[in-house]
Design a protein around this motif. Sequence first.
Motif, PDB file in Angstrom:
ATOM      1  N   ILE A  16       7.220  -6.906   0.394  1.00  0.00           N
ATOM      2  CA  ILE A  16       6.287  -7.864   1.000  1.00  0.00           C
ATOM      3  C   ILE A  16       5.618  -7.249   2.215  1.00  0.00           C
ATOM      4  O   ILE A  16       4.397  -7.367   2.393  1.00  0.00           O
ATOM      5  CB  ILE A  16       7.021  -9.165   1.358  1.00  0.00           C
ATOM      6  N   ILE A  17       6.380  -6.567   3.050  1.00  0.00           N
ATOM      7  CA  ILE A  17       5.813  -5.938   4.253  1.00  0.00           C
ATOM      8  C   ILE A  17       4.801  -4.863   3.876  1.00  0.00           C
ATOM      9  O   ILE A  17       3.705  -4.799   4.445  1.00  0.00           O
ATOM     10  CB  ILE A  17       6.937  -5.362   5.132  1.00  0.00           C
ATOM     11  N   VAL A  18       5.129  -4.043   2.903  1.00  0.00           N
ATOM     12  CA  VAL A  18       4.202  -2.989   2.458  1.00  0.00           C
ATOM     13  C   VAL A  18       2.944  -3.607   1.854  1.00  0.00           C
ATOM     14  O   VAL A  18       1.824  -3.153   2.117  1.00  0.00           O
ATOM     15  CB  VAL A  18       4.902  -2.028   1.468  1.00  0.00           C
ATOM     16  N   SER A  19       3.100  -4.656   1.063  1.00  0.00           N
ATOM     17  CA  SER A  19       1.944  -5.314   0.445  1.00  0.00           C
ATOM     18  C   SER A  19       1.008  -5.906   1.496  1.00  0.00           C
ATOM     19  O   SER A  19      -0.209  -5.746   1.414  1.00  0.00           O
ATOM     20  CB  SER A  19       2.405  -6.426  -0.498  1.00  0.00           C
ATOM     21  N   LEU A  20       1.568  -6.590   2.475  1.00  0.00           N
ATOM     22  CA  LEU A  20       0.735  -7.168   3.528  1.00  0.00           C
ATOM     23  C   LEU A  20       0.050  -6.097   4.363  1.00  0.00           C
ATOM     24  O   LEU A  20      -1.107  -6.256   4.754  1.00  0.00           O
ATOM     25  CB  LEU A  20       1.576  -8.088   4.416  1.00  0.00           C
ATOM     26  N   THR A  21       0.751  -5.003   4.615  1.00  0.00           N
ATOM     27  CA  THR A  21       0.156  -3.887   5.364  1.00  0.00           C
ATOM     28  C   THR A  21      -1.001  -3.280   4.582  1.00  0.00           C
ATOM     29  O   THR A  21      -2.006  -2.868   5.161  1.00  0.00           O
ATOM     30  CB  THR A  21       1.228  -2.821   5.652  1.00  0.00           C
ATOM     31  N   TRP A  22      -0.888  -3.231   3.281  1.00  0.00           N
ATOM     32  CA  TRP A  22      -1.936  -2.658   2.451  1.00  0.00           C
ATOM     33  C   TRP A  22      -3.115  -3.608   2.309  1.00  0.00           C
ATOM     34  O   TRP A  22      -4.271  -3.184   2.285  1.00  0.00           O
ATOM     35  CB  TRP A  22      -1.362  -2.321   1.077  1.00  0.00           C
ATOM     36  N   ILE A  23      -2.865  -4.909   2.211  1.00  0.00           N
ATOM     37  CA  ILE A  23      -3.916  -5.901   1.975  1.00  0.00           C
ATOM     38  C   ILE A  23      -4.688  -6.248   3.244  1.00  0.00           C
ATOM     39  O   ILE A  23      -5.882  -6.528   3.193  1.00  0.00           O
ATOM     40  CB  ILE A  23      -3.305  -7.169   1.342  1.00  0.00           C
ATOM     41  N   TYR A  24      -4.037  -6.227   4.405  1.00  0.00           N
ATOM     42  CA  TYR A  24      -4.656  -6.691   5.644  1.00  0.00           C
ATOM     43  C   TYR A  24      -5.983  -5.997   5.985  1.00  0.00           C
ATOM     44  O   TYR A  24      -6.938  -6.668   6.383  1.00  0.00           O
ATOM     45  CB  TYR A  24      -3.665  -6.582   6.807  1.00  0.00           C
ATOM     46  N   PRO A  25      -6.128  -4.683   5.821  1.00  0.00           N
ATOM     47  CA  PRO A  25      -7.442  -4.068   6.097  1.00  0.00           C
ATOM     48  C   PRO A  25      -8.576  -4.627   5.225  1.00  0.00           C
ATOM     49  O   PRO A  25      -9.704  -4.784   5.687  1.00  0.00           O
ATOM     50  CB  PRO A  25      -7.221  -2.584   5.815  1.00  0.00           C
ATOM     51  N   PHE A  26      -8.273  -4.968   3.989  1.00  0.00           N
ATOM     52  CA  PHE A  26      -9.285  -5.557   3.120  1.00  0.00           C
ATOM     53  C   PHE A  26      -9.674  -6.960   3.592  1.00  0.00           C
ATOM     54  O   PHE A  26     -10.828  -7.354   3.485  1.00  0.00           O
ATOM     55  CB  PHE A  26      -8.806  -5.593   1.665  1.00  0.00           C
ATOM     56  N   VAL A  27      -8.703  -7.694   4.106  1.00  0.00           N
ATOM     57  CA  VAL A  27      -8.980  -9.026   4.657  1.00  0.00           C
ATOM     58  C   VAL A  27      -9.880  -8.904   5.881  1.00  0.00           C
ATOM     59  O   VAL A  27     -10.836  -9.675   6.041  1.00  0.00           O
ATOM     60  CB  VAL A  27      -7.660  -9.755   4.998  1.00  0.00           C
ATOM     61  N   ILE A  28      -9.605  -7.925   6.749  1.00  0.00           N
ATOM     62  CA  ILE A  28     -10.438  -7.702   7.927  1.00  0.00           C
ATOM     63  C   ILE A  28     -11.868  -7.354   7.519  1.00  0.00           C
ATOM     64  O   ILE A  28     -12.839  -7.853   8.092  1.00  0.00           O
ATOM     65  CB  ILE A  28      -9.839  -6.589   8.812  1.00  0.00           C
ATOM     66  N   ILE A  29     -12.018  -6.512   6.517  1.00  0.00           N
ATOM     67  CA  ILE A  29     -13.351  -6.134   6.040  1.00  0.00           C
ATOM     68  C   ILE A  29     -14.071  -7.340   5.450  1.00  0.00           C
ATOM     69  O   ILE A  29     -15.259  -7.552   5.698  1.00  0.00           O
ATOM     70  CB  ILE A  29     -13.252  -4.991   5.012  1.00  0.00           C
ATOM     71  N   PHE A  30     -13.363  -8.152   4.672  1.00  0.00           N
ATOM     72  CA  PHE A  30     -13.968  -9.337   4.069  1.00  0.00           C
ATOM     73  C   PHE A  30     -14.452 -10.301   5.146  1.00  0.00           C
ATOM     74  O   PHE A  30     -15.586 -10.773   5.111  1.00  0.00           O
ATOM     75  CB  PHE A  30     -12.968 -10.016   3.137  1.00  0.00           C
ATOM     76  N   PHE A  31     -13.590 -10.612   6.120  1.00  0.00           N
ATOM     77  CA  PHE A  31     -13.998 -11.512   7.199  1.00  0.00           C
ATOM     78  C   PHE A  31     -15.111 -10.893   8.038  1.00  0.00           C
ATOM     79  O   PHE A  31     -16.016 -11.586   8.499  1.00  0.00           O
ATOM     80  CB  PHE A  31     -12.816 -11.869   8.091  1.00  0.00           C
ATOM     81  N   GLY A  32     -15.053  -9.589   8.240  1.00  0.00           N
ATOM     82  CA  GLY A  32     -16.092  -8.908   9.020  1.00  0.00           C
ATOM     83  C   GLY A  32     -17.455  -8.961   8.363  1.00  0.00           C
ATOM     84  O   GLY A  32     -18.481  -8.925   9.043  1.00  0.00           O
ATOM     85  N   SER A  33     -17.481  -9.086   7.055  1.00  0.00           N
ATOM     86  CA  SER A  33     -18.771  -9.139   6.367  1.00  0.00           C
ATOM     87  C   SER A  33     -19.511 -10.451   6.623  1.00  0.00           C
ATOM     88  O   SER A  33     -20.705 -10.542   6.352  1.00  0.00           O
ATOM     89  CB  SER A  33     -18.577  -8.925   4.865  1.00  0.00           C
TER      90      SER A  33
END
Length: 67
Positions: A16-33
Amino acid sequence: MSSVKRHKALVALLGIIVSLTWIYPFVIIFFGSFKNRSEIFTNTLWVPQEVVTDNYPKAYSNSRLSN
């Protein structure tokens, strides 16, 4: 708790920790758009306060796909 159950729980928690660490940058990019330029630098890591949808047409018109 048995040793096997503890091991499985630890592996699941690590996954779970590895998955969230991997997904979080994509979430930041999505919100940043959906942020304007100034909000990207002031409110970097969370949802936009004002949703801006003009970024997608601008990106499309500035790309080579629109030619």
